[in-house]
Scaffold this motif. Sequence first.
Motif, PDB file in Angstrom:
ATOM      1  N   TYR A  15       0.840  -1.201   0.000  1.00 17.19           N
ATOM      2  CA  TYR A  15       0.000   0.000   0.000  1.00 17.19           C
ATOM      3  C   TYR A  15       0.877   1.253   0.000  1.00 17.19           C
ATOM      4  O   TYR A  15       1.766   1.425   0.837  1.00 17.19           O
ATOM      5  CB  TYR A  15      -0.920   0.029   1.215  1.00 17.19           C
ATOM      6  CG  TYR A  15      -1.870   1.212   1.194  1.00 17.19           C
ATOM      7  CD1 TYR A  15      -3.088   1.125   0.543  1.00 17.19           C
ATOM      8  CD2 TYR A  15      -1.530   2.416   1.801  1.00 17.19           C
ATOM      9  CE1 TYR A  15      -3.952   2.207   0.485  1.00 17.19           C
ATOM     10  CE2 TYR A  15      -2.388   3.508   1.757  1.00 17.19           C
ATOM     11  CZ  TYR A  15      -3.599   3.393   1.097  1.00 17.19           C
ATOM     12  OH  TYR A  15      -4.451   4.471   1.038  1.00 17.19           O
ATOM     13  N   VAL A  16       0.612   2.170  -0.949  1.00 13.99           N
ATOM     14  CA  VAL A  16       1.269   3.478  -1.013  1.00 13.99           C
ATOM     15  C   VAL A  16       0.192   4.530  -1.229  1.00 13.99           C
ATOM     16  O   VAL A  16      -0.901   4.241  -1.722  1.00 13.99           O
ATOM     17  CB  VAL A  16       2.326   3.547  -2.141  1.00 13.99           C
ATOM     18  CG1 VAL A  16       3.500   2.642  -1.839  1.00 13.99           C
ATOM     19  CG2 VAL A  16       1.702   3.224  -3.488  1.00 13.99           C
ATOM     20  N   GLY A  17       0.506   5.768  -0.854  1.00 15.30           N
ATOM     21  CA  GLY A  17      -0.456   6.851  -0.963  1.00 15.30           C
ATOM     22  C   GLY A  17      -0.816   7.363   0.418  1.00 15.30           C
ATOM     23  O   GLY A  17      -0.140   7.096   1.406  1.00 15.30           O
ATOM     24  N   THR A  18      -1.926   8.111   0.473  1.00 15.97           N
ATOM     25  CA  THR A  18      -2.361   8.659   1.759  1.00 15.97           C
ATOM     26  C   THR A  18      -3.128   7.607   2.544  1.00 15.97           C
ATOM     27  O   THR A  18      -3.939   6.863   1.983  1.00 15.97           O
ATOM     28  CB  THR A  18      -3.241   9.896   1.550  1.00 15.97           C
ATOM     29  OG1 THR A  18      -2.505  10.872   0.827  1.00 15.97           O
ATOM     30  CG2 THR A  18      -3.664  10.493   2.884  1.00 15.97           C
ATOM     31  N   LEU A  19      -2.849   7.555   3.846  1.00 14.21           N
ATOM     32  CA  LEU A  19      -3.547   6.642   4.757  1.00 14.21           C
ATOM     33  C   LEU A  19      -4.103   7.471   5.904  1.00 14.21           C
ATOM     34  O   LEU A  19      -3.420   8.353   6.445  1.00 14.21           O
ATOM     35  CB  LEU A  19      -2.580   5.585   5.300  1.00 14.21           C
ATOM     36  CG  LEU A  19      -3.199   4.496   6.187  1.00 14.21           C
ATOM     37  CD1 LEU A  19      -3.956   3.482   5.313  1.00 14.21           C
ATOM     38  CD2 LEU A  19      -2.119   3.779   6.998  1.00 14.21           C
ATOM     39  N   VAL A  20      -5.363   7.207   6.238  1.00 18.28           N
ATOM     40  CA  VAL A  20      -5.974   7.869   7.388  1.00 18.28           C
ATOM     41  C   VAL A  20      -6.102   6.842   8.506  1.00 18.28           C
ATOM     42  O   VAL A  20      -6.669   5.760   8.295  1.00 18.28           O
ATOM     43  CB  VAL A  20      -7.355   8.454   7.039  1.00 18.28           C
ATOM     44  CG1 VAL A  20      -8.024   9.023   8.293  1.00 18.28           C
ATOM     45  CG2 VAL A  20      -7.215   9.540   5.983  1.00 18.28           C
ATOM     46  N   ARG A  68      -8.358  11.525  14.234  1.00 18.06           N
ATOM     47  CA  ARG A  68      -7.736  10.965  13.036  1.00 18.06           C
ATOM     48  C   ARG A  68      -6.410  11.660  12.743  1.00 18.06           C
ATOM     49  O   ARG A  68      -6.115  12.734  13.269  1.00 18.06           O
ATOM     50  CB  ARG A  68      -8.668  11.121  11.833  1.00 18.06           C
ATOM     51  CG  ARG A  68      -9.959  10.325  11.909  1.00 18.06           C
ATOM     52  CD  ARG A  68     -10.938  10.760  10.834  1.00 18.06           C
ATOM     53  NE  ARG A  68     -11.415  12.134  11.058  1.00 18.06           N
ATOM     54  CZ  ARG A  68     -12.136  12.816  10.181  1.00 18.06           C
ATOM     55  NH1 ARG A  68     -12.474  12.263   9.014  1.00 18.06           N
ATOM     56  NH2 ARG A  68     -12.522  14.046  10.442  1.00 18.06           N
ATOM     57  N   ALA A  69      -5.649  10.995  11.890  1.00 14.44           N
ATOM     58  CA  ALA A  69      -4.416  11.583  11.368  1.00 14.44           C
ATOM     59  C   ALA A  69      -4.255  11.095   9.940  1.00 14.44           C
ATOM     60  O   ALA A  69      -4.619   9.957   9.608  1.00 14.44           O
ATOM     61  CB  ALA A  69      -3.210  11.184  12.214  1.00 14.44           C
ATOM     62  N   ALA A  70      -3.711  11.956   9.074  1.00 18.37           N
ATOM     63  CA  ALA A  70      -3.481  11.591   7.674  1.00 18.37           C
ATOM     64  C   ALA A  70      -1.984  11.601   7.407  1.00 18.37           C
ATOM     65  O   ALA A  70      -1.274  12.538   7.798  1.00 18.37           O
ATOM     66  CB  ALA A  70      -4.190  12.562   6.740  1.00 18.37           C
ATOM     67  N   ILE A  71      -1.495  10.544   6.755  1.00 20.29           N
ATOM     68  CA  ILE A  71      -0.072  10.429   6.443  1.00 20.29           C
ATOM     69  C   ILE A  71       0.097   9.971   5.003  1.00 20.29           C
ATOM     70  O   ILE A  71      -0.803   9.354   4.418  1.00 20.29           O
ATOM     71  CB  ILE A  71       0.633   9.422   7.383  1.00 20.29           C
ATOM     72  CG1 ILE A  71      -0.052   8.054   7.295  1.00 20.29           C
ATOM     73  CG2 ILE A  71       0.658   9.931   8.799  1.00 20.29           C
ATOM     74  CD1 ILE A  71       0.697   6.952   8.041  1.00 20.29           C
ATOM     75  N   SER A  72       1.272  10.269   4.464  1.00 20.24           N
ATOM     76  CA  SER A  72       1.603   9.815   3.107  1.00 20.24           C
ATOM     77  C   SER A  72       2.615   8.693   3.199  1.00 20.24           C
ATOM     78  O   SER A  72       3.641   8.810   3.894  1.00 20.24           O
ATOM     79  CB  SER A  72       2.167  10.971   2.283  1.00 20.24           C
ATOM     80  OG  SER A  72       1.205  11.986   2.108  1.00 20.24           O
ATOM     81  N   ILE A  73       2.332   7.594   2.487  1.00 18.51           N
ATOM     82  CA  ILE A  73       3.204   6.426   2.503  1.00 18.51           C
ATOM     83  C   ILE A  73       3.756   6.225   1.100  1.00 18.51           C
ATOM     84  O   ILE A  73       2.999   6.179   0.120  1.00 18.51           O
ATOM     85  CB  ILE A  73       2.434   5.176   2.965  1.00 18.51           C
ATOM     86  CG1 ILE A  73       1.909   5.390   4.392  1.00 18.51           C
ATOM     87  CG2 ILE A  73       3.326   3.943   2.912  1.00 18.51           C
ATOM     88  CD1 ILE A  73       1.063   4.242   4.906  1.00 18.51           C
TER      89      ILE A  73
END
Length: 699
Positions: free
Chosen positions: A100-105, A131-136
């Motif tokens: 999995y790549v992209g934004t994850l909440v 919540r928190a949003a991160i980029s993977i």
Amino acid sequence: MRIIWKRYSVGALLLAFLSLLFAGCGDYSSSSPTPPQPQQLKTVSGYVSNSVTGLALPGAVVTAYGVDANGVQASAPLAGSSFGVSDQNGMYSLKIPASYVGTLVVKATLPTSGVGKRVAGLSTPAPTPLRAAISITGTNDVLSVMISYATDAAVQLIENNATAANLATGFTPTGFSADNVLKANRVLEAVFGTGFNIIQPPSDPSALGTSSTGAQNLVVAIQAFNQVLVSESTSTSQIVTLLVTTGLGSGISDALVNAIQDVVSTDLSSVLPPSFQPSPAIISSITDAGTTPVTVPVVSDTTPASAPASVTATAVSSTQVSVTWTASSDAESGIANYIIYRSVNSGAFEQLAVLAGSATSYLDTSAAPQTAYQYKMTAVNGTGLTSAYSNVASVSTPADPNAPDTQIYTLTGRITANGVGVVNVKVDLTGSGTGSATTDSNGDYSFYVLSGSYTVQPDPQQTNYLFTPLSKTVTVAGASVSGQDFTAAQTGSAGGSVTYPSGSANGSVTYPDGSFTTGIVYPTGVVIGGVSYPAGTVVVSIHYPNGALISGVNYPAGTVISTVSYPGGVVVGGVTYPGGSTAVVVTYPNGTITTKIVFASGNVLTSTAYPTGTFSVSIIYASGTVVGGVTYPAGTVVTQVTYPSGAVIGNVTYPAGTIFTTVSSPSGGVGITIGYPDGSVGYGLDYNNSQNNYTTYVP
């Protein structure tokens, strides 16, 4: 018609087999299908903080949600992911597919307990998810994903200002795209502090005082925002939207600044350091935002910084580890922060510290003695992008030199005689610990001991052996000690009188020909039979300072025989002792002793004092002297006998009325079988007064 069942049955079975074979049982010559491989996973971990207090929140359930190509968060948890539950320090960990790549909440569903911890009189809100949003971007584990009131504010900022329907200046209508996530975090750094989304929350109020300045400012800001939500009857969504559109307005802006000052001076004054001051940058940003919206930055740097290099870890003490590294680089936006991670005894890596981008070293003061640690790092550039991980540095801390050593060690040795182990010898241990052991068939003994100082000694009461050395002093200092050996000399048999040949050893003393009786120690000299002993000789319990032993031998002053102390004189058979002689507990100023009969003047027996006179066993002579021309005054008593005046053997004169037994002796002498030679009294004569039927006359 007749049917042959046997032939029919065989034919039916054959047809059934052929139909199965040709109907597609498969290529029976091929191998079995390869079983599906398990899905590869990676870890997402971080910390959850209380939405009201900003402190670590245990018991929160954390789930992961994917974001599609349009930047929209999925309504169901990410397929193939697991959930995590935060521990007592607020830490959680979950798994997602490694691909999995992209934004994850990530969303933390708060428990009903824990949220209601009141701080500074804040009301208790209903449990709402944070919540928190991160980029993977890769397959590596993703650490330091914080979930807090501040990260949830960033998510709400994106939801309300980065869509086609609601688009604030600076955002793109792509929802949770990596670009918008970075922009939202940069905007909220103005009110929550730099790196708020990677700062670990303090575990409890007492830990706040020793937390980083960034963590302290974040807790203060979260508590201040919660006060303003109540006092201004507003919402987080409304505040963050105003922040990037029209500005907060003076009401909310002033309320936030005042709330920050109030939290510091009142609510957290007992746990914050006395020198703590709210971040001037945060105060200034909130004040400015009262009239001017915060500018959404342009994210031109989309490339992470280089990873920190050459990370090393060195134990500088039992509780401190120095971590150093070569700085990362990012030509476009520079280095904003470093994040250090630590693994304890090969466990999972956890965030240890967030440092300024200018740092190149860190002192870990939370290490424990005799523990293995591993350290690795990432760099965060000015845009908020995180680098790859550095190399892993390993180190083990030494033992605490000041801690008591509770390790158990062995203290061992062997006792031999002529090179052969001696069995059943008792060995005593004293000093920092006590105990006893017995040698085995090989002559070996052993003790279990702690570090300390000890004395090891074979039992000196062993009757058959003399040991060299007599004892040993042994120091045990963090390691077992061996080789504490003794030699045993057996030169005769125990008991009775043993004759030793010339040169026999007793301890460190060598004796010429002589005899030894158990329990007798001769420091030097020759034993028995008219032999002279130098000073200090001991025979059983008799101590001779100087002289010679056996009948007719002269002893100088201070001689002791058994418990009798003689200041000076001659012992045995009619010997005369000068003044001060002592027999048992009786002190005699002057007189003569033969066997059990003692004559003297001024005698003392136990607590009885006699005036001038003589004492023999239990017989009292009122006054006078005894033997050899001694005159007794009238009234002298010997048992029941009264002597008239006269002399009894050896020119001894008795006054009138002297009697012996039933014989009346007129002046002259007494016969029968009793004779008093000159200078002695009744050897073998028993003067007993058990009937107490005598009379004492005191002149």
